[in-house]
Structure formats: structure tokens, C-alpha cells
Scaffold this motif. Sequence first.
Motif, PDB file in Angstrom:
ATOM      1  N   ALA A 195       0.994   8.112   9.634  1.00  0.00           N
ATOM      2  CA  ALA A 195       2.138   9.026   9.562  1.00  0.00           C
ATOM      3  C   ALA A 195       1.684  10.477   9.610  1.00  0.00           C
ATOM      4  N   THR A 196       2.344  11.246  10.441  1.00  0.00           N
ATOM      5  CA  THR A 196       2.044  12.681  10.545  1.00  0.00           C
ATOM      6  C   THR A 196       3.108  13.515   9.837  1.00  0.00           C
ATOM      7  N   GLU A 197       4.136  12.846   9.345  1.00  0.00           N
ATOM      8  CA  GLU A 197       5.190  13.505   8.575  1.00  0.00           C
ATOM      9  C   GLU A 197       5.284  12.848   7.206  1.00  0.00           C
ATOM     10  N   PRO A 198       5.891  13.512   6.249  1.00  0.00           N
ATOM     11  CA  PRO A 198       6.006  12.930   4.907  1.00  0.00           C
ATOM     12  C   PRO A 198       6.787  11.613   4.919  1.00  0.00           C
ATOM     13  N   VAL A 199       6.343  10.675   4.090  1.00  0.00           N
ATOM     14  CA  VAL A 199       7.024   9.392   3.941  1.00  0.00           C
ATOM     15  C   VAL A 199       7.256   9.120   2.460  1.00  0.00           C
ATOM     16  N   VAL A 200       8.092   8.126   2.184  1.00  0.00           N
ATOM     17  CA  VAL A 200       8.366   7.691   0.818  1.00  0.00           C
ATOM     18  C   VAL A 200       7.889   6.253   0.692  1.00  0.00           C
ATOM     19  N   VAL A 201       6.877   6.022  -0.133  1.00  0.00           N
ATOM     20  CA  VAL A 201       6.357   4.675  -0.352  1.00  0.00           C
ATOM     21  C   VAL A 201       6.924   4.148  -1.661  1.00  0.00           C
ATOM     22  N   ILE A 202       7.537   2.967  -1.602  1.00  0.00           N
ATOM     23  CA  ILE A 202       8.122   2.331  -2.783  1.00  0.00           C
ATOM     24  C   ILE A 202       7.490   0.961  -2.954  1.00  0.00           C
ATOM     25  N   GLY A 203       6.999   0.668  -4.145  1.00  0.00           N
ATOM     26  CA  GLY A 203       6.384  -0.637  -4.337  1.00  0.00           C
ATOM     27  C   GLY A 203       5.930  -0.865  -5.760  1.00  0.00           C
ATOM     28  N   ALA A 204       5.321  -2.023  -5.967  1.00  0.00           N
ATOM     29  CA  ALA A 204       4.755  -2.381  -7.264  1.00  0.00           C
ATOM     30  C   ALA A 204       3.449  -1.617  -7.465  1.00  0.00           C
ATOM     31  N   ARG A 205       2.706  -1.952  -8.512  1.00  0.00           N
ATOM     32  CA  ARG A 205       1.535  -1.136  -8.902  1.00  0.00           C
ATOM     33  C   ARG A 205       0.507  -0.984  -7.786  1.00  0.00           C
ATOM     34  N   SER A 206       0.385  -1.986  -6.903  1.00  0.00           N
ATOM     35  CA  SER A 206      -0.615  -1.914  -5.834  1.00  0.00           C
ATOM     36  C   SER A 206      -0.311  -0.798  -4.842  1.00  0.00           C
ATOM     37  N   ALA A 207       0.943  -0.308  -4.809  1.00  0.00           N
ATOM     38  CA  ALA A 207       1.289   0.789  -3.906  1.00  0.00           C
ATOM     39  C   ALA A 207       0.543   2.071  -4.255  1.00  0.00           C
ATOM     40  N   LEU A 208      -0.016   2.147  -5.463  1.00  0.00           N
ATOM     41  CA  LEU A 208      -0.842   3.296  -5.849  1.00  0.00           C
ATOM     42  C   LEU A 208      -1.990   3.527  -4.879  1.00  0.00           C
ATOM     43  N   PHE A 209      -2.445   2.452  -4.254  1.00  0.00           N
ATOM     44  CA  PHE A 209      -3.646   2.527  -3.419  1.00  0.00           C
ATOM     45  C   PHE A 209      -3.305   2.561  -1.931  1.00  0.00           C
ATOM     46  N   SER A 210      -2.046   2.870  -1.592  1.00  0.00           N
ATOM     47  CA  SER A 210      -1.677   3.018  -0.186  1.00  0.00           C
ATOM     48  C   SER A 210      -2.269   4.319   0.355  1.00  0.00           C
ATOM     49  N   PRO A 211      -2.565   4.387   1.660  1.00  0.00           N
ATOM     50  CA  PRO A 211      -3.291   5.549   2.206  1.00  0.00           C
ATOM     51  C   PRO A 211      -2.402   6.757   2.467  1.00  0.00           C
ATOM     52  N   LEU A 212      -1.712   7.213   1.428  1.00  0.00           N
ATOM     53  CA  LEU A 212      -0.831   8.373   1.539  1.00  0.00           C
ATOM     54  C   LEU A 212      -1.619   9.669   1.559  1.00  0.00           C
ATOM     55  N   LYS A 213      -1.196  10.582   2.409  1.00  0.00           N
ATOM     56  CA  LYS A 213      -1.795  11.915   2.452  1.00  0.00           C
ATOM     57  C   LYS A 213      -0.809  12.923   1.861  1.00  0.00           C
ATOM     58  N   ASN A 214      -1.328  13.932   1.239  1.00  0.00           N
ATOM     59  CA  ASN A 214      -0.522  15.051   0.753  1.00  0.00           C
ATOM     60  C   ASN A 214       0.651  14.572  -0.104  1.00  0.00           C
ATOM     61  N   ILE A 215       0.342  13.919  -1.209  1.00  0.00           N
ATOM     62  CA  ILE A 215       1.380  13.450  -2.120  1.00  0.00           C
ATOM     63  C   ILE A 215       1.922  14.626  -2.924  1.00  0.00           C
ATOM     64  N   GLY A 216       3.238  14.767  -2.942  1.00  0.00           N
ATOM     65  CA  GLY A 216       3.863  15.865  -3.677  1.00  0.00           C
ATOM     66  C   GLY A 216       4.637  15.424  -4.894  1.00  0.00           C
ATOM     67  N   LEU A 217       4.768  14.098  -5.104  1.00  0.00           N
ATOM     68  CA  LEU A 217       5.527  13.590  -6.245  1.00  0.00           C
ATOM     69  C   LEU A 217       5.180  12.119  -6.454  1.00  0.00           C
ATOM     70  N   ILE A 218       4.934  11.736  -7.728  1.00  0.00           N
ATOM     71  CA  ILE A 218       4.728  10.335  -8.099  1.00  0.00           C
ATOM     72  C   ILE A 218       5.717   9.993  -9.199  1.00  0.00           C
ATOM     73  N   ILE A 219       6.466   8.910  -8.993  1.00  0.00           N
ATOM     74  CA  ILE A 219       7.447   8.449  -9.973  1.00  0.00           C
ATOM     75  C   ILE A 219       7.085   7.032 -10.389  1.00  0.00           C
ATOM     76  N   VAL A 220       7.047   6.784 -11.689  1.00  0.00           N
ATOM     77  CA  VAL A 220       6.871   5.426 -12.212  1.00  0.00           C
ATOM     78  C   VAL A 220       8.167   5.071 -12.932  1.00  0.00           C
ATOM     79  N   ASP A 221       8.975   4.217 -12.298  1.00  0.00           N
ATOM     80  CA  ASP A 221      10.256   3.819 -12.885  1.00  0.00           C
ATOM     81  C   ASP A 221      10.055   2.688 -13.888  1.00  0.00           C
ATOM     82  N   GLU A 222      10.876   2.662 -14.931  1.00  0.00           N
ATOM     83  CA  GLU A 222      10.726   1.671 -16.007  1.00  0.00           C
ATOM     84  C   GLU A 222       9.263   1.644 -16.473  1.00  0.00           C
ATOM     85  N   ALA A 223       8.753   2.827 -16.806  1.00  0.00           N
ATOM     86  CA  ALA A 223       7.316   3.014 -17.040  1.00  0.00           C
ATOM     87  C   ALA A 223       6.790   2.272 -18.256  1.00  0.00           C
TER      88      ALA A 223
END
Length: 661
Positions: free
Chosen positions: A233-261
Motif C-alpha cells: 500500500a502506498t496510501e494509508p490503510v486501516v488494519v482490523i484484526g485480532a492480536r496477530s494484526a500487531l505484526f502486519s507490515p504497516l508503514k507510518n502508523i498514526g493511531l493504534i486502538i485496542v478495543d475491549e482492552a
Amino acid sequence: MVISITTIYFKLKTPYNATMRYVEVLVGDAAYHGTKPLTYASEEPLKRGSVVEVPLKNKHVLGVVTDCTDKKPSFATKKATSLPIATLPTELITLATWLHTYYPAPLGAAFQHILPGKLPKKVSAETFTLPPPVKAGLPALTPEQQEAVNNVTASGLHVLRGITGSGKSRVYLELALKAIGQDSSVLVLSPEIGLTSQLAKNFTEVFGERVVVLHSQLTDATRRKAWLKILSATEPVVVIGARSALFSPLKNIGLIIVDEAHETAYKQDKSPYYHANVVAGMLGHLHNAPLVLGSATPLVTDYFFAEQKKRPIILMQHAAKGDHAQRSIEVIDLRDRSNFSKSPIISDKILEATKQALANKEQILLFLNRRGTARVILCTECGWQSACPHCDLPLVYHNDSHIVRCHSCTYYAHPPTACNECHNTSVVFKSLGTKAIYEEIQRLFPEARAMRFDNDNAKHERIEHHFDAIAAGDIDILVGTQTLAKGLDLPRLSVVGVVIADTSLYVPDFSSQERTFQLINQVIGRVGRGHIPGKVCIQTYNPSNPTLAAALTYDWEKFYNHELDERQRFGFPPFYFMAKLWCRRASSTSAQRAATSLAQAFTKSGLRIVVEGPTPSFHEKVQGKFEWQIIIKSKQRNELIRAINTLPPNWSHDIDPMNLL
């Protein structure tokens, strides 16, 4: 071996020398137990961060290039095959290296998390045209929601404590819009696949094809495609997932949300035994991004840390729509058998409410607070339960030896024959499952459409496959455990019946009170969300229990302060760091001998640790072998890591465990 994060980051930023033909590779496979990268040859120049396929023993696995050199090593090297994909973000490689040291585990197991299981050698290059977000249709922010958004202004931890129904999801969407508008990507974690689907639906309505969903139920091909989409991806994306999504190859993260933390699902149940909240904190630090831990009932340790570090604690104490006064709560004493004239397990009050809801074409949820499988030891007259005199944890009955044991320290005794409080002989060993409740409902309401949801469901029976039908009201009565208490917004739900509210209080663990408060509060929050009036019936053996009383009135401060006092008194987190160590042997005697030997060695080691045990594990026999455990505690986390690094072969460890079961 501890590898400095700064060193790794510096090496990855070092300019590449085009003449290099040898590469150091961190292999992403749990079978690799080394502490250093492996050296391979390459027929072409490779960039640092390149993903390669390399031979490891008798198979081929994926790895990440961390260094390049033109110096030929003194040993024969095998060939690394490059793959035609973008390089991994530097922050992701640094995160995996940190994971290896913070939650002691082999490098191979740590780097396995940041790579897909397999990639084709030919990857078709895809370009994605991502549409702008669509904000039209979103409800206006309430003043409280707007204030919450305004308070998330900088990097670092933010605890968002919002009552159920306060609209935390709407705040998440607004924060994500803000991050995307600043050309940054967003990562949203959800504890369960069922809740992931609900969040993904909400976010897709706003962000469209920018949303990428990752969870374990995806096919390998779908998950691989999603991983490649994120990487390219060359543009910002929104990755939604379980705990393993932490290790997705996201670049330039501007916000991390942990729901039902607060959910235990955020703790990894195999090596490395990481907690998603902690890893999310490190990922946010590497990207200089804010981390939002959202929950109606935050973890005691997270809340304490935020207070100590003076991090923002954002409160949302009002319903986003409707009025929680639409919800009535009634407590039913299980000891008074006159409440159970039609069923031995479901009270007349719940049955009457169920009958009325069915007539109104509304939904009913029957919840069993079942955590663990211990047979609780309690008095049916006064509600007294058998507890350890040293740890104040419930004692567990062991049928084979006819004794009761504490699973934190070494205390054991003969089972009580009479109540210690009222001296009545009505001491029982109680257990109840969802299947019995479901069968009772089928008997009493044969025409109702009922479904059972718990950990025993087959794959096609899981809640994520029936969420649309549940939300539409096509299922009349839901019977289940924790799965049904987590964040679901059901417009037709009007009755919640908690069959036994006390069960998790009787689990022999330091987190039992906290888990009970969370579960009861969460399940109550399924009704009174602004849709239709709701009724909650709580069946309990101990109506005066302070944890239950605090949960019923959502008195967070009272519960939190009492729980902190208890944990400080008995030496549990957040006042001590803790690790659980266990071994499995062919016989109970050999397991006990090994555990005793290790406990004695630690006592003499000079390490600044407290050693408790050994004791049999909560589940004494696992996969045909006997398991014994030791608990070690310390004020300094590094002391526990030092102890873990000296473990003999065939020992397992879990540092910062969520429970001791």
C-alpha cells in the motif's frame, strides 16, 4: 542474548553496498532456536529488510535480511532466494527483535510473527486505488465523545474508560478519520473474531477498501493476499484484526486502538507469551503514535500504570443514545429455593421475563459465568467458600487424592465437611455447563429458536458465522459464556439472565475478582443501550459479595481501590512482576521431583525473587503427562528474565501471566 533496539535500527538504516553477495538473515520459524542471524549467499544484491526464502535443515522457510557483506564467510553457505515484494518496515523488524528479549523466546519464534507462513516466488504486482473516507451518515459526536477525541493528541498510552453504550466505537472512527487525514495508517485490535466482523463493518462503511481484515479464521490464501496488500500500500490503510494484526507490515502508523482492552484473548497462549497491550505500546513508541486502550472495565495493571506514569485517562460516563435507566437489575438468591418452582437452575423471575420477551418478539440472553473447570466448594446456606489462608484464593478439590489445594502456594488440606462460618453441613461441590441450560430452555420453551455459544462450538456454529442472524433477531434465546458478553450491540435484546454470577469468584486465581467484575459489567451492558427497555436478572449464592455489588452498580473506583489493596497485601501484579514456570513428566512423582529441585535451586541462586510452590498445575494431567508448576515474583522484571534464561531443558515459562491456571 539481548540485542539493542538502537543497534538494530541503526544497522537497518546503514546505506547498502551494491557489491555485497552475502546476507545475514533472521529466520522466521519456531524450529530455529539460535540467538543470531544466519549467513546465506545471494546471487543478487539484496536490501536490508528484504524478505527471502532460505533452506533451514530439511525445509525452506521465510526470513528477513538484516545485514549485507561482501566478505566471504569461513564456512560453506546455502543460497537465499529473494522474493519480488517490498521490504519490511524497519519498525516491524525492531519490534520482533524486542519481542524476543522482552518475552524470552527464540529469535525464530519472534520473527515467525512478522512473516506469512509461505509466499509464492512469483508475486503479481497489484496497485490499489483507495477511495477517500465517507463521513456522511455518521452520527454527530456527543459532547463527551468530542472531548474524548480532543484528549487523544499525542503519542503514548491513553486509557479510554467508557461505560457500555457510551459510544467508544464512534470515537474510534473519528480518531481514525483524523489519522487518515494526516496521511497515516490505523491499526485496530479486537479480542474476538465475532467482534472483528462487527468493527470491520462499521469501519468499512466509512473507509471502504482501505479496510483490511486479518484474523486466524481466514484461509491461507486470503490472509496472504491481505498481508501483501498492506505491505504494498502506498496510501494509508486501516488494519482490523485480532492480536496477530500487531505484526502486519504497516508503514507510518498514526493511531493504534485496542478495543475491549481488558480481554484475556489479548494474551498469547504459546511462546512467545506476549500481551497485545504491551506490544501495542512498543509499536506505538516506534511509530510515535498514540495508543488508545478502550474498555468499560480496564485491566487493573493498565490503569495503575497510566496513573503512575501520569498518562491520560479519558472517561465516558454517559450513554451515547437512550438512557441506562431503561435497564432494571434484579438479584436472585440461589440459596432460596422458593425462587425455583419451575426449574432447578433457572429462576421463576428469569422464566417470566423470557416468556414476556418472546411474546414481544424480543431476544433473551442466558449467560453462564464459567471460567475454568474447578468444582467450587461452597455452603448453600450462607455462601461461604473454602479459601487458602495464605493467598486468599479459592481452594480446588482434587478427586484423586481427596484433598483441597491452593494453586499459588503449597497449602493443602482435607476437604471441609461443614461450613466454617455457619457450621452447616450443606457444603457442596458445584459445577454447571451451558449444555444443561440449553436443554432446560428447550424443555421449557420448545417453540423458541435457541442457540448455544461457547468454546465447545464446532467451527460452523461459532458466533461470527451467525452474527447477522443474531443482530436481526432471527434467534430468540442465546445461551453461552464469555463469547456473548463481549461488545455485541443487539437491537432486539431485552432480557439478560445470569445463571450463576459467582462462578469465576471461585476460580483459584489472583485475577478472579477482576474477571468477575468485568464479565458481570459487560453482560449487563448488553441491554439498555438505547434500543428497547431491558431487564437483567442475576442469580447468585452470595448477593452481598463486594465485587458483585460493585459490578451491578458500575462502581469502578470502589472495585479498583479494593483490588489494589488486596494485590498489594498478597504480592500480586501490579506490585510484583510474576512468571509461571511448569514442567510435564510421565509421572506425578517425577514432575514433583523436578519442580522441587528447581525451586530449591532458585532459592539458593542469589536472584532477587520470591519462589512459591511447587504445586500441581490447575489441570494436573495434560496430553497424558503430569504437570507441576512454580510461581516466581520480583520487584524487578529483569530478575525474572534472568531466572527464565537459566531454566533446565523441558521447562516452559509464561512471564506476566494473566492467570495462574
